[in-house]
Design a protein around this motif. Structure first.
Motif, PDB file in Angstrom:
ATOM      1  N   GLU A  89      10.991 -27.442 -11.192  1.00 34.15           N
ATOM      2  CA  GLU A  89       9.651 -26.999 -11.595  1.00 34.15           C
ATOM      3  C   GLU A  89       9.412 -25.545 -11.216  1.00 34.15           C
ATOM      4  OE1 GLU A  89       5.005 -28.574 -11.348  1.00 34.15           O
ATOM      5  OE2 GLU A  89       6.591 -29.602 -10.256  1.00 34.15           O
ATOM      6  N   LEU A  90       8.824 -24.797 -12.135  1.00 37.11           N
ATOM      7  CA  LEU A  90       8.518 -23.386 -11.905  1.00 37.11           C
ATOM      8  C   LEU A  90       7.133 -23.254 -11.271  1.00 37.11           C
ATOM      9  CD1 LEU A  90       9.738 -21.948 -15.329  1.00 37.11           C
ATOM     10  CD2 LEU A  90      11.051 -22.221 -13.213  1.00 37.11           C
ATOM     11  N   HIS A  91       6.947 -22.147 -10.568  1.00 38.24           N
ATOM     12  CA  HIS A  91       5.657 -21.909  -9.916  1.00 38.24           C
ATOM     13  C   HIS A  91       4.589 -21.663 -10.983  1.00 38.24           C
ATOM     14  CE1 HIS A  91       3.011 -20.810  -6.634  1.00 38.24           C
ATOM     15  NE2 HIS A  91       2.627 -19.745  -7.324  1.00 38.24           N
ATOM     16  N   PRO A  92       3.468 -22.397 -10.949  1.00 35.91           N
ATOM     17  CA  PRO A  92       2.429 -22.243 -11.976  1.00 35.91           C
ATOM     18  C   PRO A  92       1.883 -20.816 -12.026  1.00 35.91           C
ATOM     19  CG  PRO A  92       2.054 -24.235 -10.692  1.00 35.91           C
ATOM     20  CD  PRO A  92       3.146 -23.473  -9.989  1.00 35.91           C
ATOM     21  N   GLN A  93       1.628 -20.350 -13.246  1.00 40.90           N
ATOM     22  CA  GLN A  93       1.105 -19.008 -13.470  1.00 40.90           C
ATOM     23  C   GLN A  93      -0.288 -19.102 -14.110  1.00 40.90           C
ATOM     24  OE1 GLN A  93       2.875 -16.161 -12.508  1.00 40.90           O
ATOM     25  NE2 GLN A  93       4.260 -17.689 -11.597  1.00 40.90           N
ATOM     26  N   LYS A  94      -1.204 -18.290 -13.591  1.00 39.15           N
ATOM     27  CA  LYS A  94      -2.567 -18.297 -14.131  1.00 39.15           C
ATOM     28  C   LYS A  94      -2.581 -17.671 -15.514  1.00 39.15           C
ATOM     29  CE  LYS A  94      -7.321 -16.998 -13.007  1.00 39.15           C
ATOM     30  NZ  LYS A  94      -8.215 -16.309 -12.033  1.00 39.15           N
ATOM     31  N   MET A  95      -3.233 -18.339 -16.454  1.00 39.33           N
ATOM     32  CA  MET A  95      -3.264 -17.888 -17.843  1.00 39.33           C
ATOM     33  C   MET A  95      -4.471 -16.981 -18.096  1.00 39.33           C
ATOM     34  SD  MET A  95      -2.334 -21.521 -19.694  1.00 39.33           S
ATOM     35  CE  MET A  95      -2.248 -20.817 -21.342  1.00 39.33           C
ATOM     36  N   THR A  96      -4.328 -16.119 -19.073  1.00 36.95           N
ATOM     37  CA  THR A  96      -5.456 -15.276 -19.496  1.00 36.95           C
ATOM     38  C   THR A  96      -6.384 -16.110 -20.386  1.00 36.95           C
ATOM     39  OG1 THR A  96      -4.317 -14.523 -21.485  1.00 36.95           O
ATOM     40  CG2 THR A  96      -3.967 -13.254 -19.456  1.00 36.95           C
ATOM     41  N   PRO A  97      -7.666 -15.748 -20.455  1.00 33.68           N
ATOM     42  CA  PRO A  97      -8.591 -16.485 -21.336  1.00 33.68           C
ATOM     43  C   PRO A  97      -8.137 -16.492 -22.785  1.00 33.68           C
ATOM     44  CG  PRO A  97      -9.804 -15.084 -19.811  1.00 33.68           C
ATOM     45  CD  PRO A  97      -8.362 -14.724 -19.644  1.00 33.68           C
ATOM     46  N   GLU A  98      -7.510 -15.399 -23.224  1.00 38.30           N
ATOM     47  CA  GLU A  98      -7.032 -15.340 -24.611  1.00 38.30           C
ATOM     48  C   GLU A  98      -5.939 -16.378 -24.864  1.00 38.30           C
ATOM     49  OE1 GLU A  98      -9.012 -11.708 -23.437  1.00 38.30           O
ATOM     50  OE2 GLU A  98      -7.248 -12.749 -22.573  1.00 38.30           O
ATOM     51  N   ASP A  99      -5.016 -16.509 -23.895  1.00 39.42           N
ATOM     52  CA  ASP A  99      -3.939 -17.485 -24.052  1.00 39.42           C
ATOM     53  C   ASP A  99      -4.461 -18.916 -23.955  1.00 39.42           C
ATOM     54  OD1 ASP A  99      -1.919 -15.674 -24.495  1.00 39.42           O
ATOM     55  OD2 ASP A  99      -1.379 -15.498 -22.381  1.00 39.42           O
ATOM     56  N   VAL A 100      -5.478 -19.119 -23.130  1.00 39.35           N
ATOM     57  CA  VAL A 100      -6.069 -20.456 -23.017  1.00 39.35           C
ATOM     58  C   VAL A 100      -6.691 -20.874 -24.346  1.00 39.35           C
ATOM     59  CG1 VAL A 100      -7.846 -21.844 -21.894  1.00 39.35           C
ATOM     60  CG2 VAL A 100      -6.471 -20.265 -20.528  1.00 39.35           C
ATOM     61  N   ALA A 101      -7.423 -19.948 -24.955  1.00 47.27           N
ATOM     62  CA  ALA A 101      -8.055 -20.241 -26.239  1.00 47.27           C
ATOM     63  C   ALA A 101      -7.013 -20.493 -27.322  1.00 47.27           C
ATOM     64  CB  ALA A 101      -8.974 -19.086 -26.638  1.00 47.27           C
ATOM     65  N   ALA A 102      -5.971 -19.664 -27.326  1.00 43.56           N
ATOM     66  CA  ALA A 102      -4.913 -19.827 -28.336  1.00 43.56           C
ATOM     67  C   ALA A 102      -4.144 -21.124 -28.106  1.00 43.56           C
ATOM     68  CB  ALA A 102      -3.970 -18.634 -28.281  1.00 43.56           C
ATOM     69  N   TYR A 103      -3.938 -21.474 -26.834  1.00 42.48           N
ATOM     70  CA  TYR A 103      -3.221 -22.712 -26.505  1.00 42.48           C
ATOM     71  C   TYR A 103      -4.010 -23.935 -26.965  1.00 42.48           C
ATOM     72  CZ  TYR A 103      -1.079 -26.413 -23.672  1.00 42.48           C
ATOM     73  OH  TYR A 103      -0.482 -27.573 -23.258  1.00 42.48           O
ATOM     74  N   SER A 104      -5.331 -23.908 -26.769  1.00 42.27           N
ATOM     75  CA  SER A 104      -6.166 -25.039 -27.180  1.00 42.27           C
ATOM     76  C   SER A 104      -6.164 -25.222 -28.691  1.00 42.27           C
ATOM     77  CB  SER A 104      -7.604 -24.842 -26.674  1.00 42.27           C
ATOM     78  OG  SER A 104      -8.180 -23.690 -27.246  1.00 42.27           O
ATOM     79  N   LYS A 105      -5.952 -24.120 -29.414  1.00 41.17           N
ATOM     80  CA  LYS A 105      -5.900 -24.193 -30.877  1.00 41.17           C
ATOM     81  C   LYS A 105      -4.466 -24.375 -31.396  1.00 41.17           C
ATOM     82  CE  LYS A 105      -9.906 -21.129 -31.352  1.00 41.17           C
ATOM     83  NZ  LYS A 105     -10.373 -19.801 -31.841  1.00 41.17           N
ATOM     84  N   LYS A 106      -3.532 -24.517 -30.445  1.00 43.41           N
ATOM     85  CA  LYS A 106      -2.113 -24.680 -30.777  1.00 43.41           C
ATOM     86  C   LYS A 106      -1.570 -23.470 -31.529  1.00 43.41           C
ATOM     87  CE  LYS A 106      -2.280 -29.720 -30.871  1.00 43.41           C
ATOM     88  NZ  LYS A 106      -1.999 -30.958 -31.638  1.00 43.41           N
TER      89      LYS A 106
END
Length: 245
Positions: A111-128
């Motif tokens: 397992e890799l160390h978790p990295q904090k995501m940017t708000p832009e990536d979070v929004a894009a991730y939620s929309k796949k």
């Protein structure tokens, strides 16, 4: 006649003894035979039970192996240039701060160390709208870079100006009195000059993932101090060259 009768009387007990002794032997033989007949039956039942137990365990073993195989087997979401298999790549919301999201993954089961995501990536991730490869490139770029062979890494200890790095290592500052306590540091010795500096995360990951060389690390993070050293020795003309390349 009397003597003959005495002989006959004396012989009779002997004959009786002789007759009774074989009967005892035959009885003991019969017991032994019966015991020997009973023992194979018991041993046979025991062996049958053992065989049944082995057959059951043998029948159960594949089922357990199949279950373990189903749990362990997982198709990789992507494969790195070094052959590492990326699995379990996903984003998750922080329990402490719901506004924070983190991205993590596993490479070859580690397992890799978790990295904090940017708000832009979070929004894009939620929309796949972000693929696993894109997120890996953003948050674990050195994991996707080609590793340098060990022999080549060891041989890359010469700076661009020809000087040799006599010693280099990366360490975590353990001196509590230091302003850099707890930070990762780069130390290098070039000739008589010894120096150290803090390492940014990207260079630290590049060092541990072996996608950069000692000469590249030293020149990038200590190059200015090496150039300043040459200024004092070689005069103003070299000073201009050091500043402007």
């Amino acid at each position: 006649m009397a003597k003959k009768k005495d002989q006959e009387v004396k012989q009779q007990p002997v004959e009786a003894v002789a007759e009774t002794q074989p009967k005892k032997k035959s009885a003991s033989k019969n017991k032994a035979a019966s015991a020997s007949e009973e023992e194979p039956k018991e041993s046979a039942t025991k062996t049958e039970k053992k065989a049944d137990g082995k057959q059951q365990s043998a029948a159960e073993a594949p089922k357990k192996e199949e279950l373990q195989g189903e749990k362990q087997h997982r198709e990789p979401q992507m494969v790195t240039v070094n052959g590492g298999k990326v699995t379990h790549a996903h984003a998750y919301q922080s329990n402490k701060n719901p506004e924070d999201w983190f991205f993590t993954a596993k490479i070859d089961g580690k397992e890799l160390h978790p990295q904090k995501m940017t708000p832009e990536d979070v929004a894009a991730y939620s929309k796949k709208e972000r693929t696993v490869e894109q997120l890996m490139q953003t948050y674990y770029p050195t994991k996707l870079m080609k590793q340098i062979p060990v022999e080549e890494y060891k041989a890359s200890n010469t700076l661009s100006d020809g000087r040799v790095i006599d010693k280099m290592n990366v360490y975590k500052e353990a001196n509590e009195q230091s302003q850099n306590f707890g930070k990762w540091m780069l130390y290098a010795q070039v000739g008589e000059q010894k120096m150290s500096t803090t390492l940014p995360n990207h260079d630290l990951n590049a060092y541990f993932d072996r996608v950069t060389t000692p000469s590249q690390l030293v020149e990038k993070n200590l190059g200015q101090r090496l150039h300043l050293a040459c200024l004092k020795r070689r005069g103003q003309q070299v000073a201009y060259l050091c500043r402007h390349g």
